[in-house]
Write a protein that holds these residues in place. Sequence first.
Motif, PDB file in Angstrom:
ATOM      1  N   ASP A 120      29.846  45.245  31.183  1.00  0.00           N
ATOM      2  CA  ASP A 120      31.198  44.978  31.726  1.00  0.00           C
ATOM      3  C   ASP A 120      31.506  45.427  33.258  1.00  0.00           C
ATOM      4  O   ASP A 120      32.908  44.569  33.003  1.00  0.00           O
ATOM      5  N   ALA A 121      30.775  45.105  34.017  1.00  0.00           N
ATOM      6  CA  ALA A 121      30.693  45.369  35.276  1.00  0.00           C
ATOM      7  C   ALA A 121      31.143  43.824  35.512  1.00  0.00           C
ATOM      8  O   ALA A 121      32.130  43.099  36.206  1.00  0.00           O
ATOM      9  N   VAL A 122      30.267  42.879  35.316  1.00  0.00           N
ATOM     10  CA  VAL A 122      29.710  41.702  35.370  1.00  0.00           C
ATOM     11  C   VAL A 122      30.753  41.150  34.752  1.00  0.00           C
ATOM     12  O   VAL A 122      31.335  40.452  34.933  1.00  0.00           O
ATOM     13  N   GLU A 123      31.440  41.548  33.186  1.00  0.00           N
ATOM     14  CA  GLU A 123      32.171  40.785  32.619  1.00  0.00           C
ATOM     15  C   GLU A 123      33.782  41.226  33.510  1.00  0.00           C
ATOM     16  O   GLU A 123      34.391  39.766  34.105  1.00  0.00           O
ATOM     17  N   LEU A 124      34.018  41.637  33.944  1.00  0.00           N
ATOM     18  CA  LEU A 124      35.203  42.147  34.598  1.00  0.00           C
ATOM     19  C   LEU A 124      34.972  41.784  36.196  1.00  0.00           C
ATOM     20  O   LEU A 124      36.613  40.289  36.347  1.00  0.00           O
ATOM     21  N   MET A 125      33.764  41.331  36.986  1.00  0.00           N
ATOM     22  CA  MET A 125      33.870  41.107  37.803  1.00  0.00           C
ATOM     23  C   MET A 125      33.796  38.840  38.008  1.00  0.00           C
ATOM     24  O   MET A 125      34.989  38.200  38.258  1.00  0.00           O
ATOM     25  N   ASP A 126      32.961  38.295  36.211  1.00  0.00           N
ATOM     26  CA  ASP A 126      33.745  36.827  36.444  1.00  0.00           C
ATOM     27  C   ASP A 126      35.350  36.979  35.768  1.00  0.00           C
ATOM     28  O   ASP A 126      35.441  35.336  36.306  1.00  0.00           O
ATOM     29  N   ILE A 127      35.373  37.548  35.199  1.00  0.00           N
ATOM     30  CA  ILE A 127      37.147  37.961  34.899  1.00  0.00           C
ATOM     31  C   ILE A 127      37.793  37.783  36.124  1.00  0.00           C
ATOM     32  O   ILE A 127      39.053  36.614  36.663  1.00  0.00           O
ATOM     33  N   ALA A 128      37.949  38.117  37.285  1.00  0.00           N
ATOM     34  CA  ALA A 128      37.775  38.332  38.456  1.00  0.00           C
ATOM     35  C   ALA A 128      38.208  36.909  39.208  1.00  0.00           C
ATOM     36  O   ALA A 128      39.329  36.163  39.762  1.00  0.00           O
ATOM     37  N   TRP A 129      36.870  36.281  39.157  1.00  0.00           N
ATOM     38  CA  TRP A 129      36.597  35.351  39.912  1.00  0.00           C
ATOM     39  C   TRP A 129      37.060  33.873  39.244  1.00  0.00           C
ATOM     40  O   TRP A 129      37.670  32.893  39.508  1.00  0.00           O
ATOM     41  N   ASN A 130      37.020  34.518  38.177  1.00  0.00           N
ATOM     42  CA  ASN A 130      37.834  33.275  36.926  1.00  0.00           C
ATOM     43  C   ASN A 130      39.737  33.326  36.984  1.00  0.00           C
ATOM     44  O   ASN A 130      39.880  32.178  37.550  1.00  0.00           O
ATOM     45  N   TYR A 131      40.350  34.077  37.714  1.00  0.00           N
ATOM     46  CA  TYR A 131      41.436  34.506  37.999  1.00  0.00           C
ATOM     47  C   TYR A 131      41.774  33.680  39.001  1.00  0.00           C
ATOM     48  O   TYR A 131      42.326  32.872  39.170  1.00  0.00           O
ATOM     49  N   HIS A 132      41.542  33.970  39.944  1.00  0.00           N
ATOM     50  CA  HIS A 132      41.053  33.959  41.105  1.00  0.00           C
ATOM     51  C   HIS A 132      40.857  31.843  41.270  1.00  0.00           C
ATOM     52  O   HIS A 132      40.908  31.307  42.390  1.00  0.00           O
ATOM     53  N   ARG A 133      40.236  31.311  40.762  1.00  0.00           N
ATOM     54  CA  ARG A 133      39.288  30.478  40.718  1.00  0.00           C
ATOM     55  C   ARG A 133      41.097  29.263  40.985  1.00  0.00           C
ATOM     56  O   ARG A 133      41.347  28.291  41.608  1.00  0.00           O
ATOM     57  N   GLU A 134      42.138  29.277  39.763  1.00  0.00           N
ATOM     58  CA  GLU A 134      43.516  29.196  39.490  1.00  0.00           C
ATOM     59  C   GLU A 134      43.813  28.662  41.174  1.00  0.00           C
ATOM     60  O   GLU A 134      44.806  28.207  41.649  1.00  0.00           O
ATOM     61  N   HIS A 135      44.174  29.538  42.475  1.00  0.00           N
ATOM     62  CA  HIS A 135      44.790  29.669  43.921  1.00  0.00           C
ATOM     63  C   HIS A 135      43.311  29.242  44.728  1.00  0.00           C
ATOM     64  O   HIS A 135      43.152  29.670  46.200  1.00  0.00           O
ATOM     65  N   MET A 136      42.085  28.492  44.197  1.00  0.00           N
ATOM     66  CA  MET A 136      41.604  27.968  45.269  1.00  0.00           C
ATOM     67  C   MET A 136      41.566  26.687  45.552  1.00  0.00           C
ATOM     68  O   MET A 136      41.871  25.988  44.886  1.00  0.00           O
ATOM     69  N   GLU A 137      41.248  26.307  46.760  1.00  0.00           N
ATOM     70  CA  GLU A 137      41.272  24.065  47.093  1.00  0.00           C
ATOM     71  C   GLU A 137      40.312  23.679  45.544  1.00  0.00           C
ATOM     72  O   GLU A 137      39.352  24.338  45.829  1.00  0.00           O
ATOM     73  N   PRO A 138      40.283  22.874  45.182  1.00  0.00           N
ATOM     74  CA  PRO A 138      39.772  21.972  44.454  1.00  0.00           C
ATOM     75  C   PRO A 138      38.643  21.771  45.135  1.00  0.00           C
ATOM     76  O   PRO A 138      37.648  21.027  44.032  1.00  0.00           O
TER      77      PRO A 138
END
Length: 550
Positions: A244-262
Amino acid sequence: MKLKLLLRFVASLLCMSQLVFSQTKLPAKKIDALKKELVGEIEKEKVFTQQMVDMVFSFGELGFQEVETSKYLTDILKKNGFAVQEGIAGIPTSWMATWGSGKPVIAIGSDIDCIPKASQKPGVAWHDPIVEGAPGHGEGHNSGQPLNVTAVLALKKIMEREHIPGTIVMWPGVAEEQLGSKAYYVRDGFFKDIDACIFTHVASNLSVSYGDGGGNGMISVKFNFTGESAHSAGAPWRGRSALDAVELMDIAWNYHREHMEPTQRSHYVVVDGGDQPNVVPSQASVWYYFRERTYPKIKQMYDDAIKMAHGAELMTGTKMSYTVLGSAWPGHFNKPMAEAMYQNIKMVGMPEWSADDQLLARAVQKEINSPKTDQRNRPIDGLDTKLDSLREPEKVSMGGGSDDIADISWNVPTIVLRFPANIPGLPGHNWANAISMATPIAHKGVTAGAKAEALTLLDMFVKPQIIDSAWAYFKNVQTKDTKYIALISPTDKPAIDLNKKIMAEFRPEMKKYYYNPGQYKTYLEQLGIKYPTLKPAGVTKTATAASTEN
Ligand SMILES: [Zn+2]
């Protein structure tokens, strides 16, 4: 005050000796004659070069497990008078081989590791593994060290006869695919007395570039979560799932992607997701690569990820720890050295490809659905026949891959010689990139590269002004505003256990196919492969084409 004066006096003396030292040690005519001789010597060693290329190809060893490769290469160097220090920087498959004496000290390196699931019969124009599922040289790292050894042994003869002073230091890029060794060599001081570094890497043209290479730096981190196991149906409320922790971390990172530089690249694999569904996973881990264009941006990604991992830990009631598995700075390469190298590249020129070489290249390009043009809009059609230009720094870059040679390039003036041993337009990290690597394409490309390298090394040993200008560029341009800060900490350790299991699984079967040059002229001959092996007309593509990209 007296001390200041004394220091100034010593400094001026040093300056004068620098001027004397800076003069070319041999007349131009003599250098030209030696260069002709070097080219001839390397040409004579073609069979030896081919055997080394084929041998390392047949070992196909993954990062940190390059046992046979390192033994084979260091044996050759020892036989040729090199002093070899094994296991440097705490990496068992690593080494430094030294020959010569005095200044300058020039380091010559190339990677030696291969790619998972890239086993491939050379010279066959479709996916046809030697050992199904085994690692293989799907990046072409079997060719760089044979090139270096060929160049250096030819040059060594001349240096001995002509009493040319200087020291050669050979070393391997261990686990380059994991960005796993070079930052450790730097951290542990193996490059502190080096005056310049030439690195070689397989490509499809004979070329060199300088400045910002346009790639990304990166840090590779594995996040480990520990929870509590329980019966997933009988008492799930007693469990704390590390997955669960791995999946939640991955979800957080994938949401974060939208706000990162290309320019960022980040990717991960779940290396441990538990054992079976009815046991709440007590252990799970996810392995990330975080890539960006500059050190502060890479560091920011790393810090953000640690925060997210702590968040996942909190949300799931698990415990988190993390381990750095590798790192690389964004590359920056030396202009004066690249210019010196390019003069020699022009002298050597591209290899002469046979009709068979071109047939194989075009068949592979067709099989793998190669694009019609490369990223710089040059046509892709068979093997390159024209030399590339001296590449200038990228003005705008959208980011890309990484190579830990960059960590050396920020500590010592460094260039990367690229040589034409592979077919243009392939996906990289793929079985298709292994096809040419034990065929006449690689053999000729390595010989051409060895010539360009040996000629440049000779220049650097007899014209100290090249190394002086290299350091001037390094100090006044490259590191003027950017200072190297290692991405690894003083206590991080090389991840030497990586790939142990995979190699243990496949090595016994792979051993049966190690090249035996005593019995067979070439590896193609040993495997009974007709060169090139093309599909008869009318046969459609294999279903696996382009689907096994790593
Ligand atoms: Zn590589």
